[in-house]
Write a protein that holds these residues in place. Structure first.
Motif, PDB file in Angstrom:
ATOM      1  N   THR A 193       6.049  69.793  72.909  1.00 60.10           N
ATOM      2  CA  THR A 193       5.706  69.076  74.131  1.00 60.10           C
ATOM      3  C   THR A 193       5.100  70.046  75.138  1.00 60.10           C
ATOM      4  O   THR A 193       5.579  71.179  75.281  1.00 60.10           O
ATOM      5  CB  THR A 193       6.956  68.413  74.748  1.00 60.10           C
ATOM      6  OG1 THR A 193       7.500  67.508  73.802  1.00 60.10           O
ATOM      7  CG2 THR A 193       6.607  67.667  76.016  1.00 60.10           C
TER       8      THR A 193
ATOM      9  N   SER B 111       2.052  61.230  75.731  1.00 58.96           N
ATOM     10  CA  SER B 111       3.296  60.454  75.826  1.00 58.96           C
ATOM     11  C   SER B 111       3.461  59.792  77.183  1.00 58.96           C
ATOM     12  O   SER B 111       4.056  58.713  77.281  1.00 58.96           O
ATOM     13  CB  SER B 111       4.515  61.328  75.520  1.00 58.96           C
ATOM     14  OG  SER B 111       4.632  62.389  76.440  1.00 58.96           O
TER      15      SER B 111
ATOM     16  N   ASP C 141       3.041  65.052  73.568  1.00 57.58           N
ATOM     17  CA  ASP C 141       4.071  65.225  72.550  1.00 57.58           C
ATOM     18  C   ASP C 141       3.385  65.242  71.193  1.00 57.58           C
ATOM     19  O   ASP C 141       2.905  64.214  70.709  1.00 57.58           O
ATOM     20  CB  ASP C 141       5.092  64.088  72.626  1.00 57.58           C
ATOM     21  CG  ASP C 141       6.302  64.324  71.732  1.00 57.58           C
ATOM     22  OD1 ASP C 141       6.340  65.369  71.053  1.00 57.58           O
ATOM     23  OD2 ASP C 141       7.200  63.465  71.717  1.00 57.58           O
TER      24      ASP C 141
END
Length: 369
Positions: free
Chosen positions: A2, A29, A24
């Motif tokens: 991430t 995300s 992500d």
């Protein structure tokens, strides 16, 4: 893995001032306000550029079907923020089109290329521009069906002159296989161009260039394409192919939207000098590529970041120019469900820019390039 990138985030809904994108793995995300500690920062964060009309760059070409040259050309444009590029061929014999399609298919599967665009050979001899007239021919649906089957989804677009015998059948065939049919290098009158749109054409190849000019008693293809709500109009924003006033006009007039493209050739990013395009000699002087034989414009030396800056300099807002370099071209070739916008769930393709819109970083599929 991430990571977060902060700055002015350009989304389909506008700009998130002092916002951040969370990535992500290979996907976006979330998009939110604020600048988290440890985030990578940029003045502007835009979706990665999507160039649907590109013949090469950095001294390398797509037009010969050489996969090593194609990989190098894509890498050159990636450094300028183009995270998705179609490899555009020019008018060629069937054997070259077949072999190039087969050679590029692994690169499409790998993600180096976004697909293949055939600019020809079903084009008008009267409006062929820098296309080699020796390779022009009437549409052949058997030939076309074979190429589409060979491409296994890699063939994304084909440019056709709709006035040619059999052109409307070819457009219908393309549309039925999910391939964008583009109207270009055409001498078609207004009504024939409208018929092409009704048959399924959804793109205008470098609007104005390689087309019968507008006349008040015979509007020709340009006005028919601008007025078709289902057609996305390509524009080459280099200050050479189109005056900035024309560019600004198209931005406001194209009912189906417009996409910035480079129409770049191998000379993009290279010194002035002698080059080749589809078997024709090209001379580049002061960044402008022209055929040695007759002075016709022969592609460009443009990159997508320069096109963005040209559009903004012409008065187009950054958000609108960004849409024309990403979401709209992705939509034109059937990729908008995968990439082309800073939206959760789409591929994390981003270009980081300075205040003056110079590229400072590029992310493709969640990885800094």
């Amino acid at each position: 893995m991430t990571m977060q990138i902060a700055g002015r985030i350009v989304t389909p809904d506008g700009v998130v001032e002092d916002g951040h994108v969370t990535i992500d793995g290979a996907l976006i995300s979330s998009v939110g306000a604020g600048s988290p500690d440890g985030a990578e920062r940029a003045a502007w964060v835009l979706p990665g550029f999507v160039d649907i009309h590109n013949h090469g760059g950095g001294g390398h070409t797509f037009t010969t079907g050489d996969p090593d040259s194609a990989r190098a050309a894509a890498a050159f444009h990636l450094r300028h923020g183009t995270t998705t590029v179609l490899a555009s061929l020019v008018s060629s014999p069937f054997a070259l089109m077949r072999d190039a399609t087969a050679a590029f298919l692994p690169l499409v599967r790998e993600g180096v290329l976004g697909g293949v665009h055939y600019e020809g050979p079903y084009l008008s001899g009267a409006r062929c521009g820098a296309q080699n007239p020796d390779f022009l021919r009437a549409p052949d649906t058997d030939e076309l069906a074979a190429l589409i089957a060979l491409g296994e989804g890699a063939v994304r677009m084909m440019t056709i002159a709709p006035e040619l015998p059999g052109a409307l059948d070819a457009i219908k065939l393309l549309a039925s296989h999910g391939v964008a049919a583009a109207v270009g290098h055409t001498d078609a009158p207004y009504d024939v161009t409208r018929a092409a749109a009704e048959a399924g054409a959804t793109v205008a190849t470098h609007l104005f260039n390689g087309m019968r000019p507008v006349h008040h008693r015979e509007p020709g293809p340009v006005l028919a394409l601008l007025d078709s709500p289902g057609v996305i109009c390509e524009v080459v924003a280099d200050g050479v192919h189109l005056h900035d006033g024309t560019l600004s006009f198209v931005a406001g007039a194209a009912r189906g939207g417009y996409a910035l493209v480079t129409d770049a050739m191998a000379a993009a990013g290279m010194p002035d000098g002698a080059y080749e395009l589809g078997g024709l000699s090209v001379v580049v002087a002061d960044r402008v590529a022209r055929l040695a034989a007759n002075g016709s414009i022969a592609g460009s030396t443009l990159t997508m970041d320069a096109a963005l800056r040209q559009a903004v300099g012409a008065g187009i807002p950054v958000v609108d120019a960004s849409r024309a370099t990403s979401w709209t071209p992705a939509r034109a070739v059937g990729l908008s469900g995968i990439l082309g916008a800073i939206t959760p769930g789409l591929r994390a393709d981003l270009v980081l820019l300075s205040e003056d819109l110079q590229v400072t970083g590029v992310v493709r599929a969640g990885v800094f390039q």
